[in-house]
Write a protein that holds these residues in place. Structure first.
Motif, PDB file in Angstrom:
ATOM      1  N   ASP A 103      -4.273  -5.429   1.520  1.00 24.58           N
ATOM      2  CA  ASP A 103      -4.022  -4.279   0.653  1.00 24.58           C
ATOM      3  C   ASP A 103      -2.983  -4.665  -0.380  1.00 24.58           C
ATOM      4  O   ASP A 103      -1.867  -5.086  -0.022  1.00 24.58           O
ATOM      5  CB  ASP A 103      -3.502  -3.080   1.459  1.00 24.58           C
ATOM      6  CG  ASP A 103      -4.470  -2.633   2.542  1.00 24.58           C
ATOM      7  OD1 ASP A 103      -5.686  -2.657   2.280  1.00 24.58           O
ATOM      8  OD2 ASP A 103      -3.999  -2.265   3.639  1.00 24.58           O
ATOM      9  N   ARG A 104      -3.330  -4.529  -1.648  1.00 25.84           N
ATOM     10  CA  ARG A 104      -2.345  -4.778  -2.706  1.00 25.84           C
ATOM     11  C   ARG A 104      -1.517  -3.515  -2.879  1.00 25.84           C
ATOM     12  O   ARG A 104      -2.040  -2.439  -3.158  1.00 25.84           O
ATOM     13  CB  ARG A 104      -3.026  -5.145  -4.023  1.00 25.84           C
ATOM     14  CG  ARG A 104      -2.046  -5.631  -5.092  1.00 25.84           C
ATOM     15  CD  ARG A 104      -2.781  -6.115  -6.345  1.00 25.84           C
ATOM     16  NE  ARG A 104      -1.861  -6.787  -7.247  1.00 25.84           N
ATOM     17  CZ  ARG A 104      -1.080  -6.170  -8.136  1.00 25.84           C
ATOM     18  NH1 ARG A 104      -1.124  -4.859  -8.239  1.00 25.84           N
ATOM     19  NH2 ARG A 104      -0.274  -6.861  -8.912  1.00 25.84           N
ATOM     20  N   LEU A 105      -0.198  -3.633  -2.698  1.00 30.06           N
ATOM     21  CA  LEU A 105       0.674  -2.471  -2.737  1.00 30.06           C
ATOM     22  C   LEU A 105       1.030  -2.117  -4.171  1.00 30.06           C
ATOM     23  O   LEU A 105       1.256  -2.998  -5.010  1.00 30.06           O
ATOM     24  CB  LEU A 105       1.939  -2.725  -1.911  1.00 30.06           C
ATOM     25  CG  LEU A 105       1.691  -3.095  -0.442  1.00 30.06           C
ATOM     26  CD1 LEU A 105       3.013  -3.191   0.307  1.00 30.06           C
ATOM     27  CD2 LEU A 105       0.774  -2.074   0.245  1.00 30.06           C
ATOM     28  N   ARG A 106       1.088  -0.845  -4.438  1.00 30.20           N
ATOM     29  CA  ARG A 106       1.329  -0.358  -5.788  1.00 30.20           C
ATOM     30  C   ARG A 106       2.801  -0.487  -6.164  1.00 30.20           C
ATOM     31  O   ARG A 106       3.679  -0.406  -5.319  1.00 30.20           O
ATOM     32  CB  ARG A 106       0.914   1.117  -5.866  1.00 30.20           C
ATOM     33  CG  ARG A 106       1.201   1.774  -7.192  1.00 30.20           C
ATOM     34  CD  ARG A 106       0.739   3.208  -7.220  1.00 30.20           C
ATOM     35  NE  ARG A 106       1.231   3.881  -8.425  1.00 30.20           N
ATOM     36  CZ  ARG A 106       0.783   5.032  -8.875  1.00 30.20           C
ATOM     37  NH1 ARG A 106      -0.160   5.658  -8.221  1.00 30.20           N
ATOM     38  NH2 ARG A 106       1.280   5.581  -9.969  1.00 30.20           N
ATOM     39  N   GLY A 107       3.048  -0.659  -7.453  1.00 30.34           N
ATOM     40  CA  GLY A 107       4.400  -0.515  -7.966  1.00 30.34           C
ATOM     41  C   GLY A 107       5.000  -1.765  -8.570  1.00 30.34           C
ATOM     42  O   GLY A 107       5.835  -1.675  -9.458  1.00 30.34           O
ATOM     43  N   GLY A 108       4.634  -2.944  -8.095  1.00 29.88           N
ATOM     44  CA  GLY A 108       5.261  -4.159  -8.598  1.00 29.88           C
ATOM     45  C   GLY A 108       4.860  -4.470 -10.029  1.00 29.88           C
ATOM     46  O   GLY A 108       3.692  -4.336 -10.393  1.00 29.88           O
ATOM     47  N   SER A 109       5.837  -4.890 -10.846  1.00 28.13           N
ATOM     48  CA  SER A 109       5.531  -5.281 -12.219  1.00 28.13           C
ATOM     49  C   SER A 109       5.788  -6.756 -12.475  1.00 28.13           C
ATOM     50  O   SER A 109       5.346  -7.294 -13.489  1.00 28.13           O
ATOM     51  CB  SER A 109       6.348  -4.444 -13.211  1.00 28.13           C
ATOM     52  OG  SER A 109       7.734  -4.698 -13.066  1.00 28.13           O
ATOM     53  N   LYS A 110       6.508  -7.441 -11.561  1.00 28.49           N
ATOM     54  CA  LYS A 110       6.841  -8.850 -11.759  1.00 28.49           C
ATOM     55  C   LYS A 110       6.160  -9.772 -10.762  1.00 28.49           C
ATOM     56  O   LYS A 110       6.020 -10.964 -11.021  1.00 28.49           O
ATOM     57  CB  LYS A 110       8.362  -9.040 -11.667  1.00 28.49           C
ATOM     58  CG  LYS A 110       9.144  -8.334 -12.753  1.00 28.49           C
ATOM     59  CD  LYS A 110      10.637  -8.551 -12.576  1.00 28.49           C
ATOM     60  CE  LYS A 110      11.438  -7.824 -13.646  1.00 28.49           C
ATOM     61  NZ  LYS A 110      12.899  -7.968 -13.442  1.00 28.49           N
ATOM     62  N   LYS A 111       5.803  -9.251  -9.599  1.00 32.60           N
ATOM     63  CA  LYS A 111       5.139 -10.067  -8.580  1.00 32.60           C
ATOM     64  C   LYS A 111       4.113  -9.218  -7.855  1.00 32.60           C
ATOM     65  O   LYS A 111       4.187  -7.989  -7.865  1.00 32.60           O
ATOM     66  CB  LYS A 111       6.149 -10.640  -7.578  1.00 32.60           C
ATOM     67  CG  LYS A 111       6.871  -9.601  -6.714  1.00 32.60           C
ATOM     68  CD  LYS A 111       7.808 -10.297  -5.719  1.00 32.60           C
ATOM     69  CE  LYS A 111       8.542  -9.289  -4.821  1.00 32.60           C
ATOM     70  NZ  LYS A 111       9.547  -8.500  -5.523  1.00 32.60           N
ATOM     71  N   GLY A 112       3.158  -9.887  -7.230  1.00 33.12           N
ATOM     72  CA  GLY A 112       2.201  -9.176  -6.403  1.00 33.12           C
ATOM     73  C   GLY A 112       2.752  -8.992  -5.004  1.00 33.12           C
ATOM     74  O   GLY A 112       3.369  -9.908  -4.444  1.00 33.12           O
ATOM     75  N   VAL A 113       2.549  -7.821  -4.433  1.00 34.00           N
ATOM     76  CA  VAL A 113       3.006  -7.525  -3.076  1.00 34.00           C
ATOM     77  C   VAL A 113       1.790  -7.069  -2.278  1.00 34.00           C
ATOM     78  O   VAL A 113       1.137  -6.084  -2.641  1.00 34.00           O
ATOM     79  CB  VAL A 113       4.099  -6.437  -3.060  1.00 34.00           C
ATOM     80  CG1 VAL A 113       4.576  -6.193  -1.632  1.00 34.00           C
ATOM     81  CG2 VAL A 113       5.269  -6.845  -3.954  1.00 34.00           C
ATOM     82  N   TYR A 114       1.512  -7.785  -1.195  1.00 38.33           N
ATOM     83  CA  TYR A 114       0.306  -7.540  -0.405  1.00 38.33           C
ATOM     84  C   TYR A 114       0.660  -7.313   1.061  1.00 38.33           C
ATOM     85  O   TYR A 114       1.463  -8.055   1.627  1.00 38.33           O
ATOM     86  CB  TYR A 114      -0.648  -8.739  -0.500  1.00 38.33           C
ATOM     87  CG  TYR A 114      -1.161  -8.996  -1.902  1.00 38.33           C
ATOM     88  CD1 TYR A 114      -2.367  -8.444  -2.326  1.00 38.33           C
ATOM     89  CD2 TYR A 114      -0.431  -9.781  -2.788  1.00 38.33           C
ATOM     90  CE1 TYR A 114      -2.833  -8.670  -3.609  1.00 38.33           C
ATOM     91  CE2 TYR A 114      -0.893 -10.011  -4.081  1.00 38.33           C
ATOM     92  CZ  TYR A 114      -2.093  -9.457  -4.485  1.00 38.33           C
ATOM     93  OH  TYR A 114      -2.558  -9.676  -5.759  1.00 38.33           O
ATOM     94  N   ARG A 115       0.048  -6.298   1.638  1.00 35.08           N
ATOM     95  CA  ARG A 115       0.112  -6.136   3.100  1.00 35.08           C
ATOM     96  C   ARG A 115      -1.139  -6.796   3.668  1.00 35.08           C
ATOM     97  O   ARG A 115      -2.256  -6.412   3.340  1.00 35.08           O
ATOM     98  CB  ARG A 115       0.194  -4.660   3.491  1.00 35.08           C
ATOM     99  CG  ARG A 115       0.113  -4.459   5.016  1.00 35.08           C
ATOM    100  CD  ARG A 115       0.468  -3.043   5.433  1.00 35.08           C
ATOM    101  NE  ARG A 115       1.920  -2.819   5.362  1.00 35.08           N
ATOM    102  CZ  ARG A 115       2.503  -1.933   4.551  1.00 35.08           C
ATOM    103  NH1 ARG A 115       1.779  -1.190   3.724  1.00 35.08           N
ATOM    104  NH2 ARG A 115       3.827  -1.804   4.552  1.00 35.08           N
ATOM    105  N   VAL A 116      -0.917  -7.788   4.521  1.00 32.73           N
ATOM    106  CA  VAL A 116      -2.025  -8.559   5.099  1.00 32.73           C
ATOM    107  C   VAL A 116      -2.134  -8.214   6.573  1.00 32.73           C
ATOM    108  O   VAL A 116      -1.205  -8.465   7.354  1.00 32.73           O
ATOM    109  CB  VAL A 116      -1.806 -10.077   4.911  1.00 32.73           C
ATOM    110  CG1 VAL A 116      -2.968 -10.848   5.494  1.00 32.73           C
ATOM    111  CG2 VAL A 116      -1.617 -10.405   3.427  1.00 32.73           C
TER     112      VAL A 116
END
Length: 329
Positions: free
Chosen positions: A28-41
């Motif tokens: 799941d790609r988590l919403r909100g990041g503008s500089k890096k990708g944040v993923y829950r795996v």
């Protein structure tokens, strides 16, 4: 069209962090990041049902490229594995709760970008908890105040991001207040071109910035600050303890810069974080500078293809009105 990561791309790096036999079952790609990708795996075959992956791939950074930015500037684009690891080490060493690092890799052999696999804090954000469980949030807020006291009491004669100082380098500029003034003047010029209200008041706003800057006395010690600490950048773990995230901008700087941002983001709940002894002259200058930054920055982000456009536009409009209101005080 931006290409983000997927289960296949993460199928090599996550088992490397958690052990052989671990399988990626959902990402799941988590919403909100503008500089890096944040993923829950989400995984199977591991004691950890899920982990968080930070990806510093170029496609994950929505900010337009800035021209001729000094990387040693405290307000330079704070993103990347190196500043993250330096901040994580410093905070963890102080006993400040941050997500544990399970794997960090800049080799690009297993994954096509700098990447970190970190502990998944399952309790959600303090921002959400303030709405859903005020009693639990109050406990976390009080603990956050103690955490900030600990950080702000760490002193350095030099200001700058911790990764820079850790390497023995020197941040650019003459003083924190001069850097803030210079950035505010730049933000004002940029905002004046994009926002009619700011444009019509650009001259008095510039005069006001210069006037406020003349009131600030020199200082030789700086505290350790997060730099962008809103309730969305604080997670709450299963035991109710606050956990700091988005820490790449950790730096030694005037603690008033932190408190101005805390006041804006925590609003009515800021008194729990407020502390005596702050310099009122710095607070006045930094508040106007922060307001202008929160006009220019979101509008700059909207020059690109950042997806959450309404929120950014609302932030810019709100802070433009607040900046203009400061002219009458």
């Amino acid at each position: 069209m931006r290409q983000f990561t997927d289960s296949e791309a993460l199928s090599g790096i996550v088992p490397e962090a958690l052990g052989a036999g671990v399988r990626v079952v959902r990402v799941d790609r988590l919403r909100g990041g503008s500089k890096k990708g944040v993923y829950r795996v989400h995984t199977s075959g591991s004691r950890a049902a899920s982990v968080i992956v930070y990806s510093w791939a170029e496609a994950e950074d929505f900010w337009p490229a800035a021209e001729a930015v000094d990387p040693a500037h405290p307000f330079a684009h704070a993103s990347g594995l190196a500043p993250f690891l330096a901040a994580q080490r410093r905070l963890d060493g102080l006993g400040v709760r941050v997500p544990g690092v399970l794997l960090a890799d800049d080799s690009r052999r297993r994954y096509p970008a700098d990447v970190a696999v970190v502990e998944d804090i399952a309790g959600g954000t303090l921002e959400a908890l303030l709405e859903t469980d005020p009693a639990r949030a109050s406990h976390a807020l009080n603990e956050l105040a103690a955490t900030l006291d600990l950080m702000h009491q760490q002193h350095s004669q030099h200001y700058g991001r911790v990764d820079l100082l850790e390497r023995g380098d020197k941040a650019s500029g003459d003083s924190c207040e001069q850097l803030v003034l210079e950035r505010a003047v730049e933000d004002l010029a940029e905002a004046a071109e994009r926002d009619p209200g700011i444009g019509s008041a650009a001259a008095p706003l510039h005069v006001r910035l210069e006037e406020l800057a003349t009131r600030v006395a020199p200082r030789t010690q700086h505290g350790l600050i997060h730099g962008e600490l809103g309730p969305d950048h604080v997670l709450v773990d299963a035991s109710g303890h606050p956990v700091l995230i988005d820490i790449e901008g950790l730096m030694f700087f005037d603690v008033e810069w932190e408190h101005v941002f805390l006041r804006l983001r925590f609003g009515d709940r800021y008194p729990a974080l407020s502390r005596p002894g702050l310099d009122p002259a710095r607070l006045d200058l930094y508040m106007l500078a922060m307001r202008l930054s929160l006009v220019a920055g979101p509008l700059r982000l909207l020059d690109g293809d950042f997806p959450h456009r309404t929120v950014m536009r609302e932030i810019a409009e709100h802070n433009a009105k607040a900046a203009l209101a400061l002219l009458v005080h």
